[in-house]
Design an enzyme around this catalytic site. Structure first.
Site, short mmCIF file in Angstrom:
data_model
loop_
_atom_site.label_atom_id
_atom_site.label_comp_id
_atom_site.label_asym_id
_atom_site.label_seq_id
_atom_site.Cartn_x
_atom_site.Cartn_y
_atom_site.Cartn_z
N HIS A 272 99.78 -12.62 -68.52
CA HIS A 272 100.23 -12.20 -67.36
C HIS A 272 100.31 -10.43 -67.61
O HIS A 272 99.73 -9.74 -66.68
CB HIS A 272 100.93 -12.91 -67.01
CG HIS A 272 100.55 -14.31 -66.37
ND1 HIS A 272 99.61 -14.29 -65.32
CD2 HIS A 272 101.31 -15.47 -66.33
CE1 HIS A 272 99.26 -15.44 -64.58
NE2 HIS A 272 100.23 -15.56 -66.07
N GLN B 277 103.54 -11.61 -61.68
CA GLN B 277 103.21 -12.88 -60.70
C GLN B 277 103.91 -12.62 -59.61
O GLN B 277 103.46 -13.11 -58.51
CB GLN B 277 103.09 -14.83 -61.68
CG GLN B 277 102.40 -14.65 -63.23
CD GLN B 277 102.82 -16.17 -63.27
OE1 GLN B 277 103.13 -15.58 -64.43
NE2 GLN B 277 101.88 -16.71 -62.34
N CYS C 153 98.47 -22.43 -64.32
CA CYS C 153 99.12 -21.32 -63.49
C CYS C 153 99.63 -21.33 -62.46
O CYS C 153 99.13 -21.92 -61.61
CB CYS C 153 98.30 -20.29 -63.83
SG CYS C 153 98.76 -18.88 -64.03
N LEU C 154 101.05 -20.75 -62.08
CA LEU C 154 101.41 -20.53 -60.44
C LEU C 154 100.32 -20.14 -59.97
O LEU C 154 100.32 -20.23 -58.57
CB LEU C 154 103.02 -19.97 -60.05
CG LEU C 154 103.24 -21.44 -61.18
CD1 LEU C 154 105.02 -20.80 -61.24
CD2 LEU C 154 103.28 -23.25 -60.62
N HIS D 179 100.54 -17.34 -72.73
CA HIS D 179 99.88 -17.80 -71.45
C HIS D 179 101.12 -16.32 -70.32
O HIS D 179 99.92 -15.40 -70.07
CB HIS D 179 100.35 -19.16 -70.96
CG HIS D 179 99.48 -18.87 -69.45
ND1 HIS D 179 98.94 -19.29 -69.30
CD2 HIS D 179 100.50 -18.67 -68.07
CE1 HIS D 179 99.10 -19.84 -67.37
NE2 HIS D 179 99.83 -18.50 -67.09
N GLU D 180 102.16 -16.07 -70.99
CA GLU D 180 102.50 -15.20 -69.96
C GLU D 180 102.15 -13.91 -70.64
O GLU D 180 102.20 -12.73 -69.32
CB GLU D 180 103.57 -15.67 -69.74
CG GLU D 180 104.66 -16.90 -69.73
CD GLU D 180 104.08 -17.68 -68.60
OE1 GLU D 180 103.91 -16.34 -67.75
OE2 GLU D 180 104.01 -18.70 -68.68
O1 GNR Z 1 103.94 -24.43 -64.96
C1 GNR Z 1 102.66 -23.31 -65.97
N1 GNR Z 1 102.48 -24.76 -66.46
C2 GNR Z 1 101.69 -24.44 -67.99
C3 GNR Z 1 101.10 -25.40 -68.83
C4 GNR Z 1 100.76 -25.32 -69.82
C5 GNR Z 1 100.19 -24.00 -70.54
C6 GNR Z 1 101.19 -23.03 -69.69
C7 GNR Z 1 101.52 -22.86 -68.42
S1 GNR Z 1 102.30 -21.59 -67.49
C8 GNR Z 1 102.14 -22.31 -66.21
C9 GNR Z 1 102.95 -20.90 -64.81
C10 GNR Z 1 102.81 -19.83 -65.35
O2 GNR Z 1 102.00 -19.80 -64.41
N2 GNR Z 1 103.64 -19.25 -65.63
O3 GNR Z 1 102.51 -17.67 -66.04
NI NI Z 2 100.61 -18.48 -65.37
#
Ligand code: GNR
Ligand code: NI
Length: 167
Positions: A137, A51, A91-92, A133-134
């Site tokens: 990425h 990211q 997701c950011l 989730h990470e």
């Molecule tokens: O900040 C984040 N919150 C989140 C909420 C639910 C499931 C996954 C996340 S990860 C996210 C930050 C982010 O984008 N990480 O890649």
């Molecule tokens: Ni994310």
């Protein structure tokens, strides 16, 4: 220290597959620290190197209430997974959108720490979701890939419009 710039969907650089970290040296430790700072500032509960346009297998996480339990996972691998859980994810790199995604409820994973030492971690619920989730990425995958094409396109159009306004 200024926070790192976070790439936003549909930036094609978010689709790169990250390479394993060969050696955990001071530069990797510095990058991890900068990523944690960027994550806390955002604010978010996790951040993958992909990211911030560094295509190495490094993620940082802190799901604690008081934001005082940083986790740094280098070359993470999921060893065991079980159960299912559906959580609204954000997701950011997809700012402003939250949609439910199915994940494993519990995982065991192996990784290398900031000090270069291997360790294992058992995680459930939000921490397990965040690790998955990470790790997505690192494979160039985003949570919007689990949504319908229609929803993903709607999100893409809205974000592209916002990005044009900011440019
Ligand atoms: O900040 C984040 N919150 C989140 C909420 C639910 C499931 C996954 C996340 S990860 C996210 C930050 C982010 O984008 N990480 O890649
Ligand atoms: Ni994310």
């Amino acid at each position: 220290m200024a926070p790192l710039e976070i790439l936003e969907f549909p930036d094609p650089r978010l689709r790169k597959v990250a390479k394993p970290v060969k050696l955990v040296d001071g530069r990797i430790a510095d990058l991890a620290d900068q990523m944690l700072e960027t994550m806390y500032e955002a604010p978010g509960i996790g951040l993958a190197a992909s990211q911030v346009n560094v295509h190495k297998r490094l993620i940082v996480i802190d799901v604690s209430e008081n934001k005082d339990q940083p986790l740094i996972l280098i070359n993470p691998e999921i060893r065991l997974s079980e159960g299912e859980i559906e959580t609204p994810e954000g997701c950011l790199s997809v700012p402003g959108f939250y949609e439910p995604v199915m994940r494993f409820q519990q995982i065991q994973c192996d990784a290398i720490g900031r000090d270069g030492e291997p360790f294992s971690l058992e995680a459930s619920d939000l921490l397990a979701v965040c690790i998955q989730h990470e790790m997505d990425h690192l494979e160039g995958k985003l949570f919007v890939d689990y949504l319908t094409g229609t929803k993903r396109q709607m999100i893409r159009k809205k974000l592209q419009k916002l990005q044009k306004q900011q440019a």
